[in-house]
Design an enzyme around this catalytic site. Sequence first.
Site, PDB file in Angstrom:
ATOM      1  N   ASP A  52       0.776  -1.213  -0.282  1.00  0.00           N
ATOM      2  CA  ASP A  52      -0.229  -0.432   0.177  1.00  0.00           C
ATOM      3  C   ASP A  52       0.592   1.256   0.066  1.00  0.00           C
ATOM      4  OD1 ASP A  52      -1.354   1.776   0.482  1.00  0.00           O
ATOM      5  OD2 ASP A  52      -2.457   0.945   2.814  1.00  0.00           O
ATOM      6  N   GLU A 130      31.777   9.008   1.661  1.00  0.00           N
ATOM      7  CA  GLU A 130      32.499   8.730   3.303  1.00  0.00           C
ATOM      8  C   GLU A 130      31.742   8.793   4.091  1.00  0.00           C
ATOM      9  OE1 GLU A 130      36.229  10.968   3.083  1.00  0.00           O
ATOM     10  OE2 GLU A 130      35.901  11.463   0.808  1.00  0.00           O
ATOM     11  N   GLU A 132      29.874   9.253   7.896  1.00  0.00           N
ATOM     12  CA  GLU A 132      30.919  10.115   9.064  1.00  0.00           C
ATOM     13  C   GLU A 132      29.143   9.508   9.815  1.00  0.00           C
ATOM     14  OE1 GLU A 132      34.097  12.652   8.664  1.00  0.00           O
ATOM     15  OE2 GLU A 132      32.096  13.660   9.305  1.00  0.00           O
ATOM     16  N   GLU A 187      37.396   9.539  14.227  1.00  0.00           N
ATOM     17  CA  GLU A 187      37.246  10.631  13.014  1.00  0.00           C
ATOM     18  C   GLU A 187      37.141  11.433  14.946  1.00  0.00           C
ATOM     19  OE1 GLU A 187      37.442  12.185  11.348  1.00  0.00           O
ATOM     20  OE2 GLU A 187      36.948  11.230   9.327  1.00  0.00           O
ATOM     21  N   GLU A 194      34.310   6.952  10.785  1.00  0.00           N
ATOM     22  CA  GLU A 194      34.153   6.827   9.371  1.00  0.00           C
ATOM     23  C   GLU A 194      35.032   5.659   8.560  1.00  0.00           C
ATOM     24  OE1 GLU A 194      35.653  10.352   7.123  1.00  0.00           O
ATOM     25  OE2 GLU A 194      36.279   9.172   5.408  1.00  0.00           O
ATOM     26  N   ARG A 314      42.098  21.991   1.686  1.00  0.00           N
ATOM     27  CA  ARG A 314      41.078  20.394   2.095  1.00  0.00           C
ATOM     28  C   ARG A 314      39.417  20.770   2.239  1.00  0.00           C
ATOM     29  NH1 ARG A 314      40.737  14.926   3.854  1.00  0.00           N
ATOM     30  NH2 ARG A 314      42.925  13.581   2.733  1.00  0.00           N
ATOM     31  N   GLU A 331      35.277  15.580  -5.586  1.00  0.00           N
ATOM     32  CA  GLU A 331      34.719  15.322  -4.028  1.00  0.00           C
ATOM     33  C   GLU A 331      33.957  17.003  -3.648  1.00  0.00           C
ATOM     34  OE1 GLU A 331      37.252  15.654  -0.420  1.00  0.00           O
ATOM     35  OE2 GLU A 331      36.634  14.251   0.374  1.00  0.00           O
ATOM     36  N   ARG A 333      31.965  18.425  -0.574  1.00  0.00           N
ATOM     37  CA  ARG A 333      31.696  18.230   1.268  1.00  0.00           C
ATOM     38  C   ARG A 333      30.761  18.431   1.469  1.00  0.00           C
ATOM     39  NH1 ARG A 333      35.415  20.377   2.658  1.00  0.00           N
ATOM     40  NH2 ARG A 333      36.204  19.505   4.504  1.00  0.00           N
TER      41      ARG A 333
HETATM   42  P1  ADP Z   1      39.305  11.652   1.624  1.00  0.00           P
HETATM   43  O1  ADP Z   1      40.883  11.604   1.293  1.00  0.00           O
HETATM   44  O2  ADP Z   1      38.666  12.371   1.264  1.00  0.00           O
HETATM   45  O3  ADP Z   1      39.533  10.878   3.198  1.00  0.00           O
HETATM   46  P2  ADP Z   1      39.059   8.451   1.469  1.00  0.00           P
HETATM   47  O4  ADP Z   1      40.043   7.879   0.754  1.00  0.00           O
HETATM   48  O5  ADP Z   1      38.322   8.913   2.890  1.00  0.00           O
HETATM   49  O6  ADP Z   1      39.080   9.920   0.903  1.00  0.00           O
HETATM   50  O7  ADP Z   1      37.362   8.093   0.444  1.00  0.00           O
HETATM   51  C1  ADP Z   1      37.382   8.448  -1.224  1.00  0.00           C
HETATM   52  C2  ADP Z   1      36.760   7.288  -1.444  1.00  0.00           C
HETATM   53  O8  ADP Z   1      37.012   7.701  -2.906  1.00  0.00           O
HETATM   54  C3  ADP Z   1      37.044   5.706  -1.520  1.00  0.00           C
HETATM   55  O9  ADP Z   1      35.442   5.315  -1.776  1.00  0.00           O
HETATM   56  C4  ADP Z   1      37.126   5.656  -2.991  1.00  0.00           C
HETATM   57  O10 ADP Z   1      36.908   4.339  -3.176  1.00  0.00           O
HETATM   58  C5  ADP Z   1      36.736   6.849  -3.403  1.00  0.00           C
HETATM   59  N1  ADP Z   1      37.440   7.121  -5.083  1.00  0.00           N
HETATM   60  C6  ADP Z   1      38.516   6.412  -5.881  1.00  0.00           C
HETATM   61  N2  ADP Z   1      38.531   6.131  -7.426  1.00  0.00           N
HETATM   62  C7  ADP Z   1      37.744   6.243  -7.496  1.00  0.00           C
HETATM   63  C8  ADP Z   1      36.727   7.810  -8.439  1.00  0.00           C
HETATM   64  N3  ADP Z   1      37.243   7.032  -9.856  1.00  0.00           N
HETATM   65  N4  ADP Z   1      35.337   7.860  -8.830  1.00  0.00           N
HETATM   66  C9  ADP Z   1      34.594   8.014  -7.647  1.00  0.00           C
HETATM   67  N5  ADP Z   1      34.802   7.265  -6.839  1.00  0.00           N
HETATM   68  C10 ADP Z   1      36.343   7.289  -5.810  1.00  0.00           C
HETATM   69 MG    MG Z   2      37.051  13.685   1.867  1.00  0.00          MG
HETATM   70 MG    MG Z   3      36.212  12.808   7.635  1.00  0.00          MG
HETATM   71 MG    MG Z   4      38.036  10.248   4.614  1.00  0.00          MG
HETATM   72 MG    MG Z   5      40.991   9.552   3.833  1.00  0.00          MG
END
Ligand code: ADP
Ligand code: MG
Ligand code: MG
Ligand code: MG
Ligand code: MG
Length: 442
Positions: A52, A130, A132, A187, A194, A314, A331, A333
Amino acid sequence: ARYNRDDIFRMVKEQNVQFIRLQFTDIFGVLKNVAITVNQLEKALDGELMFDGSSIDGFVRIEESDMYLRPDIDSWVTFPWHSGEGAVGRFICDVHKSDGTPFEGDPRVILQKVLAEAAEMGYTMNVGPECEFFLFQTDEKGRPTLITHDNAGYFDLTPVDLGENARRDMVINLEDMNFEIEASHHEVAPGQHEIDFKYADALTAADNIQTFKFVVRTIAQRHGLHATFMAKPIFGINGSGMHVNQSLFKNGQNAFYDPQGELELSMDAYYYIGGLMQHARGMAAVTNPTVNSYKRLVPGYEAPVYVAWSGQNRSPLIRIPAKRGVSTRVEMRNPDPSCNPYLAIAVMLKAGLDGIKNKITPPPAVNQNIYEMNQKEKDDLAINSLPGSLEEAVKELKNDAVIMYALGNHAMDRFVEAKTLEWDEYRTKVSRWEIDQYLTKF
Ligand code: ADP
Ligand code: MG
Ligand code: MG
Ligand code: MG
Ligand code: MG
């Protein structure tokens, strides 16, 4: 496809599966379940199981309420933890209407619509989130408190590593469910964690986020803890974000990578960034969907506040991680884990595609600290802020035709209606802060 029907029946038998959960997500990102016994598996796989729709928030009204669940057969997995007799398996489903067509208000259907648009342009999307979250103690009645495991250690006899143990258990269970865990760490804030898993195609990634949250909550509970994905549970320390790493691939190659390009980024990458920036304010209500989300997007806690990008820094809204080649990615954020991952990914992709279609060149990268700039310096660089509240975000959403189109009328109307109500309810409540400020002063 990973599996066919026979595989499913075989695995169900081999693993003594007794119950199957058919899962889907409402527009607010809440995971829903219809539990069936194995006897109904055949019917479920035929997409003949009805529910439903009017009982689900933001779906449909009573008059049009018969909806069908169409399992995505590749999403099959059994839960590694056991409760009672036999194993429990699950499928993630698309929602279809009684005429057999996909329901335009189903977030998973909405994401697939934008992915089809990308496919027409020759792109597939990869997403690496990523996520958290906080782990809090529960009280003797099992209700969540705001006491984190690491704070509690000072006063209680609780082992300090309660959260660490739970996290390890989460990782083990996720790996049993085919997740490839890349990192798992404590974290910055006390009680905050995370766990990163490997990127996947956008639809799988959105499914994974929903599964991830479900597993984290379940395992936390088994450790006497409460896991929350709300954006900012505690004032004065970092909130929880869900950075979304994203890239487009074309003909099996990363379309964001160009060894000859500036910063080794392709024009597609620049236009995609341009699109994300142009629509960042318009999609904030989706990427940051709660009243509380905006309490995270304030200066001083590693969360973005300004619409800017950087290849070095960053802190801005959009960061380009240093990795190149197949890992070249953008990325974003600001999203937080209270968002609906299907809708959030859908609107980000739509924004990026709009950038590519209309060749939206992003403003120059900002590598200085924006928080130290005065208004004039920010104005000169045309640096805008993200919305400061859910109210502002909803207003921006209603002004962004591209994002509205991605959501479609059905989801858009229900979403705006609900978020307007949410804001209004919050706006009219008297908070602790007001009492502290005014009760004795006036
Ligand atoms: P940070 O440096 O911001 O802490 P992380 O290492 O925690 O980054 O996470 C990076 C993320 O990006 C991971 O989930 C990884 O698998 C992903 N990643 C890597 N290559 C690619 C891509 N080509 N496209 C999308 N995501 C990717
Ligand atoms: Mg990140
Ligand atoms: Mg983080
Ligand atoms: Mg990270
Ligand atoms: Mg990282």
